[in-house]
Write a protein that holds these residues in place. Structure first.
Motif, short mmCIF file in Angstrom:
data_model
loop_
_atom_site.label_atom_id
_atom_site.label_comp_id
_atom_site.label_asym_id
_atom_site.label_seq_id
_atom_site.Cartn_x
_atom_site.Cartn_y
_atom_site.Cartn_z
N GLU A 127 0.82 -1.21 0.00
CA GLU A 127 0.00 0.00 0.00
C GLU A 127 0.86 1.26 0.00
O GLU A 127 0.59 2.23 -0.72
CB GLU A 127 -0.94 0.00 1.20
CG GLU A 127 -1.81 -1.25 1.33
CD GLU A 127 -2.74 -1.43 0.15
OE1 GLU A 127 -3.76 -0.73 0.08
OE2 GLU A 127 -2.45 -2.28 -0.71
N ASP B 15 -6.25 -3.00 -7.41
CA ASP B 15 -5.57 -1.72 -7.63
C ASP B 15 -5.51 -1.34 -9.11
O ASP B 15 -5.20 -0.20 -9.44
CB ASP B 15 -4.14 -1.79 -7.07
CG ASP B 15 -4.12 -2.00 -5.56
OD1 ASP B 15 -5.03 -1.46 -4.88
OD2 ASP B 15 -3.23 -2.70 -5.06
N ARG C 215 -2.89 3.16 5.05
CA ARG C 215 -3.25 3.32 3.65
C ARG C 215 -3.91 2.06 3.11
O ARG C 215 -3.25 1.14 2.62
CB ARG C 215 -2.01 3.64 2.82
CG ARG C 215 -1.16 4.78 3.33
CD ARG C 215 -1.82 6.11 3.14
NE ARG C 215 -1.74 6.59 1.78
CZ ARG C 215 -2.06 7.82 1.40
NH1 ARG C 215 -2.53 8.68 2.30
NH2 ARG C 215 -1.96 8.20 0.15
N MET D 66 -5.59 1.28 0.17
CA MET D 66 -5.72 2.02 -1.07
C MET D 66 -7.04 1.75 -1.78
O MET D 66 -7.60 2.65 -2.41
CB MET D 66 -4.54 1.70 -1.99
CG MET D 66 -3.18 2.11 -1.44
SD MET D 66 -3.10 3.86 -0.98
CE MET D 66 -3.18 4.65 -2.57
#
Length: 321
Positions: A83, A165, A185, A187
């Motif tokens: 991340e 991602d 984080r 993401m």
């Protein structure tokens, strides 16, 4: 293009690739990615983030950079986790559109053309939805479904199904994410939280090109819990209701015992009921303290204000860094 050529700045497209012990995949990755990017006919750059790899990932990336002037390498000082490595890549990207992807080729480079097409239609976030989970067993698929269900019901942010991602983000979206100060984080949650105009494409997830996955069951469980606690305080709030329910049951049980004693007299207290009550309430208390401790630890990390990552060296194509 040779190393003597100068990259066009700013590029239209930035491809961000976190790398951790991906030495076996570097040549395979660029052998497939670069022809695809060349065929797009847009200025591009590739940013590889070496996340403290213990193999020869950095050496292979530097070797690849000798023949590709649009490859930039961000070498982190240690392993910060995917991340934060992804955050480092987004921070160093310069393109008007940014595409994060994995180095193992499970995210097909050929899908980038479809992402760009949607972006040109005016969408600021174009996420890629896998049509099936390749290389995962039944337990992993059930875990993923369970996580999405829990996250959707306990968080104000809804995560798009079967989306990792791999996506395209406009420059304004990336700049917004780079300004977000939190140290925890998650993401996927951050990508969903920022909003903007969104569209999707569907792609077929390939098999891992080489090497093995870096996630085991424990890491996946921890990752899921990190995501939930980053975007929901429900695990904290729920224990107020649990405590009230247990207190009510205990009060009713006390009333029952008092009435029974007044009618039939006092009998010998049951060892088993006392033991079960103590163990049950003790377990609830420890579980509650553990959840509170996890949130408190996050507050502790935020208050310290340490940087998300430390760049040991930035290798630019012209030899600077």
């Amino acid at each position: 293009m040779t190393a003597d050529s100068q990259p066009i700045s700013p590029p239209t497209l930035s491809v961000v690739i976190p790398c951790y012990n991906e030495g076996e995949n570097v040549a395979l990755l660029f052998g497939r990615l670069l022809p695809v990017l060349e065929g797009l006919a847009v200025p591009f750059e590739v940013i590889c983030v070496n996340d403290g790899s213990r193999d020869d990932t950095l050496d292979r990336l530097l070797e690849a950079q000798k023949g590709e002037a649009r490859l930039r390498i961000v070498d982190l000082s240690r392993n910060f986790g995917k991340e934060k490595a992804l955050s480092a890549g987004l921070f160093h990207s310069r393109g008007r559109a940014v595409v994060p992807m994995d180095a193992d080729l499970q995210h097909p480079p050929e899908a980038i053309a479809d992402l760009l097409a949607k972006w040109r239609e005016g969408f600021e976030v174009v996420f890629a939805r896998r049509d099936a989970r390749t290389g995962q067993g039944l337990s992993e698929k059930l875990f993923a479904k369970g996580f999405y269900w829990v996250f959707d019901h306990l968080s104000d942010v809804r995560l798009p199904r079967e989306v990792g991602d791999f996506r395209l983000m406009d420059r304004k979206v990336v700049d917004t994410i780079n300004r977000m100060p939190e140290r925890s984080r998650f993401m996927k949650g951050i990508f969903a939280w920022v909003g903007y105009r969104q569209a999707e494409i569907v792609y077929h997830q390939g098999e891992r090109a080489a090497g093995t996955t870096k996630f085991n069951s424990w890491k996946l469980l921890r990752f899921a819990f990190d995501g939930l606690t980053s975007f929901s305080n429900f695990p904290l709030r729920v224990w107020g209701g649990v405590g009230a329910m247990i207190s009510s049951l205990a009060f009713l049980y006390i009333v029952f015992r008092l009435i029974r004693a007044m009618i039939w007299g006092v009998d010998l207290p049951g060892y088993e009921s006392i033991l079960m009550s103590v163990l049950f309430l003790g377990g609830i208390q420890l579980l509650t303290l553990g959840i509170i401790g996890d949130y408190l630890g996050r507050v502790f990390d935020e208050v310290k204000g340490r940087p998300l990552f430390i760049v040991r060296q930035l290798y630019e194509p012209d030899g600077t860094g």
